[in-house]
Design a protein around this motif. Structure first.
Motif, PDB file in Angstrom:
ATOM      1  N   TYR A  75      -3.577 -26.803   4.348  1.00 49.50           N
ATOM      2  CA  TYR A  75      -4.408 -26.569   3.165  1.00 49.50           C
ATOM      3  C   TYR A  75      -5.460 -27.653   2.980  1.00 49.50           C
ATOM      4  O   TYR A  75      -6.566 -27.379   2.508  1.00 49.50           O
ATOM      5  N   THR A  79      -9.366 -26.749   2.646  1.00 48.57           N
ATOM      6  CA  THR A  79     -10.042 -27.142   1.406  1.00 48.57           C
ATOM      7  C   THR A  79     -11.155 -28.136   1.690  1.00 48.57           C
ATOM      8  O   THR A  79     -12.215 -28.086   1.073  1.00 48.57           O
ATOM      9  N   SER A  90      -8.807 -23.233  10.728  1.00 47.77           N
ATOM     10  CA  SER A  90      -7.630 -24.068  10.872  1.00 47.77           C
ATOM     11  C   SER A  90      -7.397 -24.435  12.330  1.00 47.77           C
ATOM     12  O   SER A  90      -7.360 -23.574  13.200  1.00 47.77           O
ATOM     13  N   TRP A  98     -10.052 -18.230   7.452  1.00 50.50           N
ATOM     14  CA  TRP A  98      -9.029 -18.389   6.420  1.00 50.50           C
ATOM     15  C   TRP A  98      -7.623 -18.500   7.007  1.00 50.50           C
ATOM     16  O   TRP A  98      -6.658 -18.467   6.266  1.00 50.50           O
ATOM     17  N   THR A 103      -6.392 -17.583   0.856  1.00 46.20           N
ATOM     18  CA  THR A 103      -6.160 -18.341  -0.377  1.00 46.20           C
ATOM     19  C   THR A 103      -7.496 -18.777  -0.976  1.00 46.20           C
ATOM     20  O   THR A 103      -7.919 -19.921  -0.813  1.00 46.20           O
ATOM     21  N   LEU A 106      -8.330 -21.956  -3.285  1.00 49.17           N
ATOM     22  CA  LEU A 106      -8.679 -23.279  -2.784  1.00 49.17           C
ATOM     23  C   LEU A 106     -10.087 -23.682  -3.184  1.00 49.17           C
ATOM     24  O   LEU A 106     -10.402 -24.874  -3.227  1.00 49.17           O
ATOM     25  N   ALA A 109      -9.923 -26.129  -5.937  1.00 51.48           N
ATOM     26  CA  ALA A 109      -9.532 -27.490  -5.571  1.00 51.48           C
ATOM     27  C   ALA A 109     -10.591 -28.195  -4.721  1.00 51.48           C
ATOM     28  O   ALA A 109     -10.567 -29.426  -4.615  1.00 51.48           O
ATOM     29  N   ALA A 110     -11.509 -27.447  -4.148  1.00 53.31           N
ATOM     30  CA  ALA A 110     -12.503 -28.034  -3.242  1.00 53.31           C
ATOM     31  C   ALA A 110     -13.374 -29.112  -3.903  1.00 53.31           C
ATOM     32  O   ALA A 110     -13.620 -30.143  -3.274  1.00 53.31           O
ATOM     33  N   LEU A 122      -5.009 -33.212  -3.028  1.00 51.46           N
ATOM     34  CA  LEU A 122      -4.443 -31.889  -3.303  1.00 51.46           C
ATOM     35  C   LEU A 122      -3.112 -31.999  -4.036  1.00 51.46           C
ATOM     36  O   LEU A 122      -2.789 -31.155  -4.878  1.00 51.46           O
ATOM     37  N   GLN A 126      -2.472 -30.290  -7.618  1.00 49.30           N
ATOM     38  CA  GLN A 126      -1.339 -29.389  -7.819  1.00 49.30           C
ATOM     39  C   GLN A 126      -0.500 -29.818  -9.021  1.00 49.30           C
ATOM     40  O   GLN A 126      -0.106 -28.984  -9.843  1.00 49.30           O
ATOM     41  N   HIS A 173       0.974 -26.106  -1.971  1.00 45.39           N
ATOM     42  CA  HIS A 173       0.890 -24.672  -1.722  1.00 45.39           C
ATOM     43  C   HIS A 173      -0.050 -24.058  -2.744  1.00 45.39           C
ATOM     44  O   HIS A 173       0.124 -24.261  -3.951  1.00 45.39           O
ATOM     45  N   ALA A 174      -0.994 -23.311  -2.269  1.00 50.74           N
ATOM     46  CA  ALA A 174      -1.928 -22.657  -3.172  1.00 50.74           C
ATOM     47  C   ALA A 174      -1.208 -21.637  -4.051  1.00 50.74           C
ATOM     48  O   ALA A 174      -1.655 -21.342  -5.156  1.00 50.74           O
TER      49      ALA A 174
END
Length: 189
Positions: A75, A79, A90, A98, A103, A106, A109-110, A122, A126, A173-174
């Motif tokens: 993640y 992100t 990834s 993705w 998700t 994200l 949170a970016a 992160l 969270q 975890h998103a």
């Protein structure tokens, strides 16, 4: 394990107090009067305490190398790429755009990762997001039982709930973002 047992006992104690309080309300006995402002302040203090405590525990776990590439690393990579306005890919899964999850949350949170580019950011986000779930819990409790104190009791029970804390401490975890969002949706109904 000892910490989880303590949290479980605290949750059970909160449940017993809530049951006693609800029984006292039905019987017409005196219930401690708490103003709406006081209950909001108590809830705010509980949110801050939860966010600070669980952030600290999450960061201790991360510094002790107890976080993993399959959760936090995956993640954090997606992100970070979103924060750089790049298409997220990834290197963990080596698959399509993705990765193996779609998700889109994200993107929330970016911006935080843009300002503080570290995977631990992160974990902080969270903890804050899960702590803020106490606000709709407070609103639901206050509306259902009609007193400000009941709102605080429900918010405190939410924050003391061991599975919530476990989810908070188990990497990033998103999906965890869904808990406060669903509570907010119920509060808005």
């Amino acid at each position: 394990a000892a910490g989880m047992l303590q949290l479980l006992l605290a949750t059970l104690a909160a449940g017993c107090l809530a049951g006693w309080w609800a029984g006292s309300a039905r019987a017409g006995r005196g219930i401690p009067a708490v103003t709406d402002r006081g209950a909001r302040l108590l809830t705010g203090a509980a949110v801050i305490a939860y966010a600070a405590g669980l952030t600290a525990l999450s960061l201790v776990r991360h510094r002790a190398l107890l976080t993993g590439v399959w959760d936090l690393g995956y993640y954090a990579q997606l992100t970070w790429q979103l924060a750089q306005l790049q298409a997220p890919r990834s290197s963990v899964w080596h698959d399509a755009l993705w990765g193996n999850h779609a998700t889109f949350i994200l993107a929330v949170a970016a911006p935080a990762l843009r300002f503080v580019p570290h995977p631990a950011t992160l974990l902080v986000v969270q903890s804050l997001v899960l702590a803020l779930g106490a606000v709709p819990a407070f609103l639901l409790g206050r509306r259902l039982w009609g007193t400000p104190l009941s709102g605080f009791v429900v918010a405190a029970a939410y924050l003391l709930y061991p599975p919530l804390q476990f989810a908070n401490l188990f990497d990033f975890h998103a999906d965890a973002f869904a808990t406060p969002l669903l509570l907010a949706a119920f509060a808005a109904l």
